[in-house]
Structure formats: C-alpha cells, structure tokens
Design a protein around this motif. Structure first.
Motif, PDB file in Angstrom:
ATOM      1  N   UNK A 201      67.120 147.443  49.902  1.00  0.00           N
ATOM      2  CA  UNK A 201      66.815 148.490  50.876  1.00  0.00           C
ATOM      3  C   UNK A 201      67.958 149.482  51.055  1.00  0.00           C
ATOM      4  N   UNK A 202      67.798 150.309  52.076  1.00  0.00           N
ATOM      5  CA  UNK A 202      68.750 151.386  52.344  1.00  0.00           C
ATOM      6  C   UNK A 202      70.090 150.827  52.820  1.00  0.00           C
ATOM      7  N   UNK A 203      71.169 151.382  52.325  1.00  0.00           N
ATOM      8  CA  UNK A 203      72.495 150.992  52.797  1.00  0.00           C
ATOM      9  C   UNK A 203      73.262 152.244  53.207  1.00  0.00           C
ATOM     10  N   UNK A 204      74.192 152.067  54.136  1.00  0.00           N
ATOM     11  CA  UNK A 204      75.040 153.174  54.582  1.00  0.00           C
ATOM     12  C   UNK A 204      76.408 152.625  54.918  1.00  0.00           C
ATOM     13  N   UNK A 205      77.446 153.449  54.839  1.00  0.00           N
ATOM     14  CA  UNK A 205      78.799 152.959  55.125  1.00  0.00           C
ATOM     15  C   UNK A 205      78.924 152.474  56.562  1.00  0.00           C
ATOM     16  N   UNK A 206      79.683 151.397  56.771  1.00  0.00           N
ATOM     17  CA  UNK A 206      80.020 150.936  58.108  1.00  0.00           C
ATOM     18  C   UNK A 206      81.220 151.752  58.586  1.00  0.00           C
ATOM     19  N   UNK A 213      84.890 151.128  57.475  1.00  0.00           N
ATOM     20  CA  UNK A 213      85.371 149.764  57.707  1.00  0.00           C
ATOM     21  C   UNK A 213      85.682 149.087  56.380  1.00  0.00           C
ATOM     22  N   UNK A 214      86.898 148.545  56.279  1.00  0.00           N
ATOM     23  CA  UNK A 214      87.363 147.893  55.060  1.00  0.00           C
ATOM     24  C   UNK A 214      87.840 146.486  55.402  1.00  0.00           C
ATOM     25  N   UNK A 215      87.302 145.493  54.688  1.00  0.00           N
ATOM     26  CA  UNK A 215      87.674 144.094  54.900  1.00  0.00           C
ATOM     27  C   UNK A 215      88.051 143.502  53.553  1.00  0.00           C
ATOM     28  N   UNK A 216      89.239 142.919  53.487  1.00  0.00           N
ATOM     29  CA  UNK A 216      89.687 142.331  52.231  1.00  0.00           C
ATOM     30  C   UNK A 216      89.832 143.340  51.116  1.00  0.00           C
ATOM     31  N   UNK A 217      90.152 144.571  51.492  1.00  0.00           N
ATOM     32  CA  UNK A 217      90.339 145.607  50.486  1.00  0.00           C
ATOM     33  C   UNK A 217      89.048 146.226  49.987  1.00  0.00           C
ATOM     34  N   UNK A 218      87.906 145.802  50.557  1.00  0.00           N
ATOM     35  CA  UNK A 218      86.629 146.343  50.113  1.00  0.00           C
ATOM     36  C   UNK A 218      85.953 147.120  51.239  1.00  0.00           C
ATOM     37  N   UNK A 219      85.449 148.296  50.917  1.00  0.00           N
ATOM     38  CA  UNK A 219      84.697 149.073  51.887  1.00  0.00           C
ATOM     39  C   UNK A 219      83.364 148.376  52.146  1.00  0.00           C
ATOM     40  N   UNK A 220      82.963 148.303  53.420  1.00  0.00           N
ATOM     41  CA  UNK A 220      81.758 147.576  53.792  1.00  0.00           C
ATOM     42  C   UNK A 220      80.592 148.530  54.056  1.00  0.00           C
ATOM     43  N   UNK A 221      79.393 148.041  53.709  1.00  0.00           N
ATOM     44  CA  UNK A 221      78.173 148.811  53.920  1.00  0.00           C
ATOM     45  C   UNK A 221      77.197 147.952  54.716  1.00  0.00           C
ATOM     46  N   UNK A 222      76.285 148.609  55.432  1.00  0.00           N
ATOM     47  CA  UNK A 222      75.276 147.901  56.200  1.00  0.00           C
ATOM     48  C   UNK A 222      73.910 148.216  55.601  1.00  0.00           C
ATOM     49  N   UNK A 223      73.142 147.153  55.370  1.00  0.00           N
ATOM     50  CA  UNK A 223      71.773 147.301  54.887  1.00  0.00           C
ATOM     51  C   UNK A 223      70.863 147.235  56.099  1.00  0.00           C
ATOM     52  N   UNK A 224      70.194 148.323  56.373  1.00  0.00           N
ATOM     53  CA  UNK A 224      69.417 148.409  57.601  1.00  0.00           C
ATOM     54  C   UNK A 224      67.924 148.301  57.336  1.00  0.00           C
ATOM     55  N   UNK A 225      67.194 147.881  58.374  1.00  0.00           N
ATOM     56  CA  UNK A 225      65.740 147.844  58.338  1.00  0.00           C
ATOM     57  C   UNK A 225      65.197 148.969  59.200  1.00  0.00           C
ATOM     58  N   UNK A 226      63.998 149.438  58.862  1.00  0.00           N
ATOM     59  CA  UNK A 226      63.312 150.394  59.727  1.00  0.00           C
ATOM     60  C   UNK A 226      63.060 149.724  61.072  1.00  0.00           C
ATOM     61  N   UNK A 227      63.056 150.487  62.170  1.00  0.00           N
ATOM     62  CA  UNK A 227      62.866 149.879  63.493  1.00  0.00           C
ATOM     63  C   UNK A 227      61.614 149.018  63.620  1.00  0.00           C
ATOM     64  N   UNK A 228      60.511 149.400  62.957  1.00  0.00           N
ATOM     65  CA  UNK A 228      59.307 148.576  63.089  1.00  0.00           C
ATOM     66  C   UNK A 228      59.511 147.195  62.477  1.00  0.00           C
ATOM     67  N   UNK A 266      73.491 146.046  62.867  1.00  0.00           N
ATOM     68  CA  UNK A 266      72.443 147.072  62.809  1.00  0.00           C
ATOM     69  C   UNK A 266      72.578 148.080  63.947  1.00  0.00           C
ATOM     70  N   UNK A 267      72.811 147.563  65.150  1.00  0.00           N
ATOM     71  CA  UNK A 267      72.846 148.444  66.312  1.00  0.00           C
ATOM     72  C   UNK A 267      74.103 149.311  66.311  1.00  0.00           C
ATOM     73  N   UNK A 268      75.236 148.722  65.931  1.00  0.00           N
ATOM     74  CA  UNK A 268      76.501 149.460  65.970  1.00  0.00           C
ATOM     75  C   UNK A 268      76.623 150.420  64.795  1.00  0.00           C
ATOM     76  N   UNK A 269      76.257 149.962  63.596  1.00  0.00           N
ATOM     77  CA  UNK A 269      76.509 150.758  62.404  1.00  0.00           C
ATOM     78  C   UNK A 269      75.252 151.370  61.775  1.00  0.00           C
ATOM     79  N   UNK A 270      74.081 150.855  62.115  1.00  0.00           N
ATOM     80  CA  UNK A 270      72.866 151.307  61.460  1.00  0.00           C
ATOM     81  C   UNK A 270      72.326 152.608  62.035  1.00  0.00           C
ATOM     82  N   UNK A 271      71.298 153.162  61.387  1.00  0.00           N
ATOM     83  CA  UNK A 271      70.677 154.395  61.885  1.00  0.00           C
ATOM     84  C   UNK A 271      69.686 154.096  63.011  1.00  0.00           C
ATOM     85  N   UNK A 272      69.281 155.122  63.724  1.00  0.00           N
ATOM     86  CA  UNK A 272      68.231 155.025  64.749  1.00  0.00           C
ATOM     87  C   UNK A 272      68.546 153.943  65.789  1.00  0.00           C
TER      88      UNK A 272
END
Length: 312
Positions: A201-206, A213-228, A266-272
């Motif tokens: 699914x869709x991912x976006x940068x944290x 956001x970088x942890x252990x030298x790696x940039x982190x991404x969040x995979x989000x779900x549609x609100x429904x 999801x709430x902190x980093x995700x869309x919508x």
C-alpha cells in the motif's frame, strides 16, 4: 503435486488490474484449479475477467460488493464441489514464489506425520521479510497472526471450523479464523521457504516538522490505510478481542500492543489524521453496539477523503 494432494486456489478480486491475468497463468502450474471471485467491481473489468477465463480460471461474479470474506467463501463453496484436499486463498495483489505450494504441502505432510494437528499452512516470509511467530523454537513453528493471502487450508479445517466470518466484511477476517481454529487445537504452521510477494500500500516519510525520522541510520516510512479501512480494523479487532480474550489472553494482549503502536504511527505520521480519528471512533462505537457488516454510507461520507477538484 500428486493426485492425493489436490489444491484449489481462490482469489478475491475488486477492480482487478490487468496484471492479475499473468499472475493466474503463473499460479496455474502450482494448483489444480483457480477460481477468481469478482466482488462487485464498480469499474468495467470485462476485459480482465475475460482474460482470466482465457488463462484457465473460473470467474464468479458477486452481484454487489459483499466483502472479502463473502467473496472467498463463494469461491470456496464453488471449488468444494470438486472435493479438493486443500484450498489456497489469495488476494489479487499477491503472488507466490514458484515452489510455494509444493513447499507448503511438504510442510503439511511432515508435520502431520509427527502428529501435529495442522489447521493451515502459512508463509515463512512476506516480501522476503520473516513473519512473526506464535511459538518460536519448536520443530513446526506457528505463525502469530498469518495473512489470509497465501494460506493453504485443508478441506478438513473448513469442515470442522466453518468458513470465514462474513459479518467482518474486511480486515481481521484472517485473524479471527486463525484464532477460531486455535480454539479447536489446530495449528497455523509455517512452511519453510515459502515466500509471498504482497503489495504493502501507500507509504510516506515519517516526519517531525521537516526532519525525516531516522532510526538506526535508516529513514523510516509509514504505510497507511484509508480511513474506512481503519474503521474495520478498529471495529473488528475489538469484536475479536472480546471473543477470544478469555481463552487466548497472551495472543490478544500481544496483538493489542502491536495495534496501539500502529494506531499511534498512523495518527501522528499518516495522512487524513482527523478522518482516521473519526474512523476509530465509529469503529469503537459499532463494536460496542454490535453493528457489523459494511460501513454505513453516512459514516463512510465522514471518513472518506474529499476528492480534489480538477483544475478548470
């Protein structure tokens, strides 16, 4: 695959992409028959469905969008008429490695010969990443919360436990079924070497402000779900936890802990964000009141992101 190990694959489809045709062609070498269930696709997918039939699949059409559990159940019932030994359930956005089914059957046979009551056989990895284990360190490790797609299920399991729970519509359908068979003393074992490729699914940068956001030298991404989807995850999860907490408290509490982390991300980093929060609230309310099935049109209108207007 021997005559004693007949496998029917059931694929749920909704607005199926054209690449599903090639996936079905590749899958055909691993199973005896393939049933694709179109779950009331609103788009015109006539060409894709015809291509699937030309590739050798049986295509069933649901009259409306009934949810993944109902779609898979329709395919399972149809396939059961030819009495296969196993059912392989799949999503349209998944694909198995070429030797997946053969490895799963080997694992089933080996475990059964050792007296393990196998209720289903699951992937060892998703997109080459190992799945979480329920009981690590045992000869035939169990999956913690296996994904429906890529699960090989003996016909005897459905005979004993029944089919997938259609009231859930979507999300937690696989988790509920796994918990149900576990109540019966059956195991969801891992098949060594079985990998499934699955779209995440869709991912976006944290981000925190402008910082990625970088942890252990790696940039982190969040995979989000549609609100429904968050609505179904929330509602169905609460229904499932209430049902299985008394007999499977460790599994339930561990799963809740993971979900709390996912919700926070999801709430902190995700869309919508506000629509996500509204979906969570609706899900909690409906779980408490016992409202199941498809999300209501009114609730969906609240949580659905507004479509951007095309430029004049």
């Amino acid at each position: 695959m021997t005559s004693q190990q007949r496998v029917a694959a059931v694929i749920s489809a909704y607005n199926p992409p054209i690449d599903l045709i090639e996936k079905v062609k590749r899958l055909a070498s691993q199973v005896e028959r393939i049933i694709v269930v179109d779950d009331g696709s609103p788009a015109d997918v006539t060409g894709v469905l015809q291509g699937l039939e030309a590739a050798g699949a049986v295509v069933l059409k649901q009259g409306s969008n009934t949810g993944i559990a109902a779609a898979l159940n329709a395919g399972i019932r149809y396939a059961a008429e030819s009495a296969p030994d196993f059912f392989l359930t799949l999503d349209q956005d998944s694909e198995l490695d070429p030797d997946y089914v053969a490895r799963a059957l080997v694992a089933f046979t080996a475990a059964t010969l050792q007296g393990v009551p196998v209720g289903m056989v699951c992937a060892e990895s998703h997109n080459k990443q190992p799945v979480m284990l329920q009981k690590p360190g045992v000869p035939f490790p169990e999956a913690f919360d296996p994904m429906q797609s890529g699960t090989l299920i003996p016909a005897a399991t459905f005979d004993a436990a029944g089919l997938l729970e259609e009231d859930l519509f979507i999300d937690c359908v696989d988790s509920e079924f796994t918990a149900r068979i576990r109540e019966m003393g059956l195991k969801a074992i891992i098949a060594p070497g079985c990998n499934i490729s699955h779209a995440v699914g869709e991912s976006r940068p944290m981000r925190l402000g402008t910082w990625h956001v970088t942890v252990g030298g790696q940039k982190r991404f969040v995979h989000s779900h549609a609100p429904f989807r968050v609505y179904y995850i929330t509602r169905n999860g609460l229904v499932m936890y209430r049902r299985y907490l008394p007999k499977q408290p460790v599994w339930v509490l561990r799963r809740i802990g993971l979900e709390v982390v996912f919700y926070g991300v999801r709430v902190v980093y995700g869309p919508h964000r506000f629509r996500q929060i509204a979906a969570i609230a609706f899900g909690i309310r409906d779980a408490l009141t016992g409202r199941m099935g498809r999300i209501s049109a009114k609730e969906n209108a609240v949580v659905a992101p507004r479509k951007k207007k095309a430029a004049a």
